[in-house]
Write a protein that holds these residues in place. Structure first.
Motif, short mmCIF file in Angstrom:
data_model
loop_
_atom_site.label_atom_id
_atom_site.label_comp_id
_atom_site.label_asym_id
_atom_site.label_seq_id
_atom_site.Cartn_x
_atom_site.Cartn_y
_atom_site.Cartn_z
N GLU A 1 -25.86 -10.14 7.64
CA GLU A 1 -25.46 -12.13 7.59
C GLU A 1 -26.76 -12.72 8.39
O GLU A 1 -26.75 -13.90 8.48
N PRO B 1 -26.77 -25.61 2.52
CA PRO B 1 -26.53 -24.06 2.17
C PRO B 1 -27.82 -23.31 0.22
O PRO B 1 -27.48 -22.67 -0.17
N SER B 2 -27.90 -24.58 0.28
CA SER B 2 -28.92 -24.53 -1.22
C SER B 2 -30.31 -23.27 -0.19
O SER B 2 -30.67 -22.52 -0.96
N PRO C 1 -30.07 -17.50 0.94
CA PRO C 1 -29.28 -16.13 -0.48
C PRO C 1 -28.19 -16.26 -0.49
O PRO C 1 -27.03 -16.56 0.22
N LEU C 2 -27.46 -16.52 -1.66
CA LEU C 2 -25.96 -15.90 -1.91
C LEU C 2 -25.44 -14.45 -1.78
O LEU C 2 -26.64 -13.40 -1.25
N LYS D 1 -23.62 -11.67 -0.16
CA LYS D 1 -23.18 -9.67 -0.75
C LYS D 1 -22.07 -9.09 -0.15
O LYS D 1 -23.32 -8.99 0.83
N THR E 1 -19.45 -11.21 -4.17
CA THR E 1 -20.73 -12.57 -3.34
C THR E 1 -19.40 -13.22 -2.64
O THR E 1 -18.54 -13.52 -3.41
N GLY E 2 -20.09 -14.41 -2.45
CA GLY E 2 -19.18 -15.92 -1.84
C GLY E 2 -18.41 -15.65 -1.07
O GLY E 2 -17.93 -15.12 -0.03
N LYS E 3 -17.04 -16.29 -1.55
CA LYS E 3 -16.14 -16.53 -0.17
C LYS E 3 -15.47 -14.84 0.09
O LYS E 3 -15.18 -14.53 1.20
N TYR F 1 -23.37 -18.49 7.20
CA TYR F 1 -22.35 -18.90 6.27
C TYR F 1 -20.87 -19.52 6.56
O TYR F 1 -20.23 -20.07 5.91
N TYR G 1 -19.48 -21.83 1.27
CA TYR G 1 -18.65 -21.82 0.02
C TYR G 1 -17.03 -22.23 0.11
O TYR G 1 -16.96 -22.76 -1.69
#
Length: 145
Positions: free
Chosen positions: A7, A22-23, A26-27, A29, A51-53, A112, A138
């Motif tokens: 990241e 954020p868009s 990439p998500l 992981k 994923t995410g938070k 992120y 997120y």
């Protein structure tokens, strides 16, 4: 997916003052982590992926468990330098201020993560407990170390 953090690769965008929405990211992981047993979380004998938070929470935990500059597998931006505060003779107030600064420096390299707030530091002799909230793209994640 690698077990090494990836990241931080977009950090150059922050240095160049490029605004990342954020868009555009990439998500995120990560391999799931069992915080109680301090090991990867396995499902049917295979590493689970979050994923995410939850992935950010794993990344934060790993970054705060990894000493900066110690392992060649990680970039020079990954990890922490908190150990350098040991036996420095700081007053409690100065120690708390430095802990907060080092904590933010360790975490804000991740694109992120947009902020670190509500930092609560408890020092009891040689033991230090820290809890804080990480603001991410997120939402917010609460962390205690």
């Amino acid at each position: 997916m690698s077990i090494f953090p990836s990241e931080v690769i977009n950090v150059t965008n922050l240095i160049d003052s490029t605004v990342i929405t954020p868009s555009e990211l990439p998500l995120v992981k990560e391999y799931a982590w069992d915080f109680e047993n301090n090991d990867f979380l396995l499902v049917d004998g295979k590493n689970a992926i979050v994923t995410g938070k939850e992935a950010i929470k794993v990344w934060v935990w790993k970054a705060l468990q990894t000493k900066k500059y110690r392992y060649r597998a990680y970039t020079s931006k990954y990890g922490h330098e908190l150990d350098s505060l040991i036996n420095q003779g700081f007053s409690t107030g100065a120690l708390k201020a430095e802990l907060e600064r080092y904590l933010k420096e360790s975490l804000l390299v991740n694109v992120y993560i947009t902020g670190v707030k509500t930092i609560d530091i408890t020092i009891d002799g040689s033991k230090t407990d820290v809890s804080f909230t990480v603001t991410t793209v997120y939402g917010e994640v609460s962390v205690s170390v």
